[in-house]
Write an enzyme that holds these catalytic residues in place. Structure first.
Site, PDB file in Angstrom:
ATOM      1  N   LYS A   1       0.720  -1.215   0.132  1.00  0.00           N
ATOM      2  CA  LYS A   1      -0.048  -0.069   0.084  1.00  0.00           C
ATOM      3  C   LYS A   1       0.827   1.266  -0.074  1.00  0.00           C
ATOM      4  O   LYS A   1       1.990   1.070   0.156  1.00  0.00           O
ATOM      5  CB  LYS A   1      -0.999   0.072   1.316  1.00  0.00           C
ATOM      6  CG  LYS A   1      -0.094   0.087   2.691  1.00  0.00           C
ATOM      7  CD  LYS A   1      -0.921   0.050   3.786  1.00  0.00           C
ATOM      8  CE  LYS A   1      -0.321   0.009   5.201  1.00  0.00           C
ATOM      9  NZ  LYS A   1      -1.291   0.212   6.239  1.00  0.00           N
TER      10      LYS A   1
ATOM     11  N   TYR B   1      11.935  31.894   3.741  1.00  0.00           N
ATOM     12  CA  TYR B   1      10.615  32.331   4.196  1.00  0.00           C
ATOM     13  C   TYR B   1      10.506  32.534   5.624  1.00  0.00           C
ATOM     14  O   TYR B   1      10.989  31.864   6.522  1.00  0.00           O
ATOM     15  CB  TYR B   1       9.503  31.334   3.779  1.00  0.00           C
ATOM     16  CG  TYR B   1       9.253  31.246   2.428  1.00  0.00           C
ATOM     17  CD1 TYR B   1       8.773  32.338   1.504  1.00  0.00           C
ATOM     18  CD2 TYR B   1       9.538  30.014   1.515  1.00  0.00           C
ATOM     19  CE1 TYR B   1       8.681  32.302   0.139  1.00  0.00           C
ATOM     20  CE2 TYR B   1       9.074  30.084   0.146  1.00  0.00           C
ATOM     21  CZ  TYR B   1       8.748  31.214  -0.554  1.00  0.00           C
ATOM     22  OH  TYR B   1       8.644  31.006  -1.841  1.00  0.00           O
TER      23      TYR B   1
END
Length: 368
Positions: free
Chosen positions: A38, A264
């Site tokens: 998965k 940032y």
């Protein structure tokens, strides 16, 4: 191995073979092996991983959702595929693509039987999930009479397996809880199977269960994280080889003066002269913001370079003041030496989260 000249994830199929064979060595010859693929095979690439494991002899595969199973079928995977968390809207697709659903509640049992009847199925394989303490999905012991009554009224479905999931098999301080889960699963199946009238596969062990609770191997086990090189236990670290190496390169080097800011929100204000390297990988690639401001790190020329400032969407900056390096040099985010487990732990998370977060935009290359 060739040096990286872009951000790449190298996947070593020999290491995958090693991990599979080590796990198989812990089992009785007749015990089946279910490979959990998965989440893009835990961030690697489910199709080539499943194809390789099918060649090695894996008996079953498991995915979380129907679309993941459909992708494997489209790629030619022929072994049975268990869908661990099917949704009602996809039940017809499950049948059309010969996938096998986990049935975990009265509602899902009735819904699937209804869909299977409409498609005129007979003895379609289903897997009954029982809750033994994880309290996530699953029938309880008191649901057994309902299940038996419901199954007695139809020949549309047949129970391929009964299974459960261990909550803390890697934590030996929780051994009493885990043994209680195993005992409860035995109680459930010993109550259910004689009245069912035939013997389905039984499975409860995940990777750590395989290693720590051989008495609970029953006739099939499941492994996900172990296949990809992590044993969830320092004692077993040397037995596993991480199959993936995440590499990138230095795009640019800057020299910052005291008082300069970086990135940032001015995530770093320098207190002294600092040399930084900008790398082409960021939170859109799965190296999330939790690794910023010194929690995370990479390796350049075998020297640790802390991540500084905030992780950007497509870039990250690292402190290379102490490293002799140049633009274009290879950078190791993690590999079998500098592991994903160590990087994840430094940021207060687990290897599962780090590796499954890796974006599909990262180029995958496979080493045979």
């Amino acid at each position: 191995m060739p040096k990286a000249n872009e951000t790449i994830l190298e996947i070593d199929l020999k290491a995958l073979t090693h991990n599979y064979e080590f796990l198989k060595s812990k089992l009785q010859p007749q015990t089946k092996f279910l490979a959990v693929v998965k989440a893009f095979s835990y961030g690697n690439d489910s199709v080539p991983i499943a194809k390789h494991l099918e060649k090695l002899g894996a008996d079953y595969f498991a995915v979380a959702y129907t679309g993941e199973g459909t992708e494997l079928r489209d790629a030619g995977i022929t072994k049975p595929i268990l869908v661990l968390h099917p949704q009602k809207v996809n039940l017809a697709t499950i049948i059309n693509r010969c996938l096998e659903p986990s049935i975990y509640s009265k509602k899902t049992l009735l819904e699937f039987i209804e869909v299977a009847q409409k498609q005129q199925q007979t003895a379609y394989p289903i897997h009954l999930k029982f809750n033994t303490g994880l309290n996530r999905l699953g029938f309880d012991l008191q649901d057994v009479p309902f299940i038996l009554e419901t199954l007695s009224k139809t020949n549309t479905v047949k129970v391929a397996s009964c299974f459960s999931h261990l909550a803390a098999s890697e934590d030996l301080s929780e051994a009493d809880f885990t043994k209680g889960q195993i005992t409860l699963f035995k109680t459930i199946t010993e109550t259910f199977i004689p009245k069912l009238g035939y013997q389905p596969i039984l499975h409860q062990c995940n990777t750590s269960g395989i290693l720590n609770y051989p008495e609970a191997h029953f006739n099939m086990v499941r492994s996900g994280i172990g296949l990809y090189g992590f044993g969830n236990d320092k004692k077993y670290e040397h037995n596993f080889i991480p199959i993936a190496s995440l590499k990138t390169v230095i795009s640019q080097i800057h020299t910052l003066q005291p008082g300069d800011s970086l990135g940032y929100n001015r995530g770093l204000i320098t207190k002294k002269i600092m040399k930084t390297a900008t790398l082409p990988i960021g939170h859109a690639d799965g190296l999330t913001r939790i690794y910023g401001k010194g929690k995370g790190f990479v390796y350049i020329n075998d020297i640790k370079a802390p991540i500084v400032g905030n992780v950007c969407m497509d870039m990250v900056m690292v402190d290379v003041t102490h490293i002799n390096c140049e633009e274009g040099d290879e950078v190791i985010v993690f590999d079998r030496t500098y592991t994903a487990e160590a990087l994840a732990e430094a940021a207060g998370t687990i290897s599962y989260e780090l590796i499954t977060d890796l974006s599909k935009r990262i180029k995958r290359t496979f080493l045979q």
